[in-house]
Design an enzyme around this catalytic site. Structure first.
Site, mmCIF file in Angstrom:
data_model
loop_
_atom_site.group_PDB
_atom_site.id
_atom_site.type_symbol
_atom_site.label_atom_id
_atom_site.label_comp_id
_atom_site.label_asym_id
_atom_site.label_seq_id
_atom_site.Cartn_x
_atom_site.Cartn_y
_atom_site.Cartn_z
ATOM 1 N N ASP A 49 55.798 71.803 -31.574
ATOM 2 C CA ASP A 49 56.846 71.387 -30.834
ATOM 3 C C ASP A 49 56.795 69.870 -31.095
ATOM 4 O O ASP A 49 55.512 69.278 -30.704
ATOM 5 C CB ASP A 49 56.878 71.736 -29.437
ATOM 6 C CG ASP A 49 58.121 71.640 -28.908
ATOM 7 O OD1 ASP A 49 58.771 72.618 -28.518
ATOM 8 O OD2 ASP A 49 58.682 70.484 -28.273
ATOM 9 N N ASN A 105 63.382 80.482 -23.833
ATOM 10 C CA ASN A 105 64.589 79.950 -22.981
ATOM 11 C C ASN A 105 65.783 80.346 -23.382
ATOM 12 O O ASN A 105 66.149 80.443 -24.537
ATOM 13 C CB ASN A 105 64.485 78.477 -22.981
ATOM 14 C CG ASN A 105 63.437 77.678 -22.315
ATOM 15 O OD1 ASN A 105 62.896 78.453 -21.264
ATOM 16 N ND2 ASN A 105 62.636 76.552 -22.591
ATOM 17 N N GLY A 111 67.624 76.501 -20.053
ATOM 18 C CA GLY A 111 67.226 75.367 -20.337
ATOM 19 C C GLY A 111 66.856 75.299 -21.954
ATOM 20 O O GLY A 111 66.236 74.569 -22.787
ATOM 21 N N HIS A 118 63.478 80.790 -30.388
ATOM 22 C CA HIS A 118 62.208 80.453 -30.665
ATOM 23 C C HIS A 118 61.479 80.757 -29.522
ATOM 24 O O HIS A 118 61.865 80.766 -28.305
ATOM 25 C CB HIS A 118 62.107 78.799 -31.152
ATOM 26 C CG HIS A 118 63.092 77.904 -29.870
ATOM 27 N ND1 HIS A 118 64.320 77.965 -29.814
ATOM 28 C CD2 HIS A 118 62.832 77.420 -28.802
ATOM 29 C CE1 HIS A 118 64.713 77.320 -29.006
ATOM 30 N NE2 HIS A 118 63.819 76.773 -28.072
ATOM 31 N N LEU A 119 59.867 80.946 -29.646
ATOM 32 C CA LEU A 119 59.116 81.464 -28.685
ATOM 33 C C LEU A 119 58.257 80.446 -28.630
ATOM 34 O O LEU A 119 57.822 79.904 -29.584
ATOM 35 C CB LEU A 119 58.251 82.773 -29.105
ATOM 36 C CG LEU A 119 59.186 84.291 -29.187
ATOM 37 C CD1 LEU A 119 60.065 84.057 -30.077
ATOM 38 C CD2 LEU A 119 58.234 85.187 -29.072
ATOM 39 N N HIS A 120 58.207 79.862 -27.368
ATOM 40 C CA HIS A 120 57.066 78.740 -27.196
ATOM 41 C C HIS A 120 55.844 79.384 -26.822
ATOM 42 O O HIS A 120 55.721 80.231 -26.148
ATOM 43 C CB HIS A 120 57.738 77.873 -26.088
ATOM 44 C CG HIS A 120 58.847 77.293 -25.991
ATOM 45 N ND1 HIS A 120 58.927 75.840 -26.152
ATOM 46 C CD2 HIS A 120 59.928 77.462 -25.832
ATOM 47 C CE1 HIS A 120 60.287 75.388 -26.190
ATOM 48 N NE2 HIS A 120 61.060 76.458 -25.978
HETATM 49 P P1 DGP Z 1 64.220 74.954 -25.834
HETATM 50 O O1 DGP Z 1 64.287 73.894 -24.690
HETATM 51 O O2 DGP Z 1 63.594 75.985 -25.219
HETATM 52 O O3 DGP Z 1 65.672 74.913 -26.660
HETATM 53 O O4 DGP Z 1 63.143 74.217 -26.911
HETATM 54 C C1 DGP Z 1 63.430 73.496 -28.081
HETATM 55 C C2 DGP Z 1 62.398 72.751 -28.300
HETATM 56 O O5 DGP Z 1 62.409 72.263 -29.980
HETATM 57 C C3 DGP Z 1 61.987 71.716 -27.499
HETATM 58 O O6 DGP Z 1 60.657 71.774 -26.923
HETATM 59 C C4 DGP Z 1 61.843 70.311 -28.521
HETATM 60 C C5 DGP Z 1 61.658 71.166 -29.962
HETATM 61 N N1 DGP Z 1 62.112 70.480 -31.027
HETATM 62 C C6 DGP Z 1 63.611 70.069 -31.026
HETATM 63 N N2 DGP Z 1 63.742 69.379 -32.178
HETATM 64 C C7 DGP Z 1 62.699 69.477 -32.962
HETATM 65 C C8 DGP Z 1 62.432 68.908 -34.263
HETATM 66 O O7 DGP Z 1 63.106 68.456 -34.895
HETATM 67 N N3 DGP Z 1 61.179 69.372 -34.595
HETATM 68 C C9 DGP Z 1 60.402 70.021 -34.032
HETATM 69 N N4 DGP Z 1 58.764 70.016 -34.338
HETATM 70 N N5 DGP Z 1 60.426 70.469 -32.815
HETATM 71 C C10 DGP Z 1 61.903 70.143 -32.155
#
Ligand code: DGP
Length: 132
Positions: A49, A105, A111, A118-120
């Site tokens: 992330d 989320n 959020g 996507h799974l964090h």
């Molecule tokens: P959510 O809030 O659950 O939709 O999480 C989206 C996540 O994606 C957030 O924690 C930041 C990450 N993210 C957004 N854009 C990019 C990107 O271009 N590259 C990477 N590696 N992560 C990203």
């Protein structure tokens, strides 16, 4: 000729609508923008992330575009299960033997900011509960 025109129109419309629903994650899958990829197979991709909330913060995504978990259908059952097994594999690979959290989320109140499921995976520190 008419069939050819109909086919061409269908192809063009598909492309437009696909691009409309696509997010930055599709570009990461196609390697059009860089990401720190830690795992890949036929169905899934995992990368760090960009806005890490823990020492280890990785996103596991399906290559198939499912915008939200609330958009998944019964046909996605094995893919959804696969994603959790990828989580397990990546967590092991990252040495998260002391535990970790898996977060999905969903939608505005959840959020979610990127409409590609996507799974964090969050780990490397003691996480608090409940989340804010
Ligand atoms: P959510 O809030 O659950 O939709 O999480 C989206 C996540 O994606 C957030 O924690 C930041 C990450 N993210 C957004 N854009 C990019 C990107 O271009 N590259 C990477 N590696 N992560 C990203």
């Amino acid at each position: 000729l008419i069939i050819w025109i109909v086919n061409l129109t269908t192809v063009i419309f598909r492309k437009i609508f696909r691009n409309m629903s696509e997010t930055i994650f599709s570009k990461i899958i196609r390697r059009e923008i860089p990401a720190d990829i830690v795992y890949e197979d036929d169905l899934a991709l995992a990368f760090r992330d960009i806005n890490a909330q823990a020492p280890t913060h990785i996103l596991v995504i399906p290559k198939k575009l499912i915008p939200r978990v609330s958009d998944a259908s019964p046909g996605d059952q094995s893919l959804l299960g696969h994603l959790l097994l990828v989580v397990q594999k990546v967590a092991q690979q990252e040495g998260l033997a002391n535990g970790y959290r898996v977060v999905i989320n969903n939608g505005d109140d959840g959020g979610q900011t990127v409409d590609h499921l996507h799974l964090h995976i969050l780990g490397g520190r003691k996480l608090q509960w409940p989340p804010g």
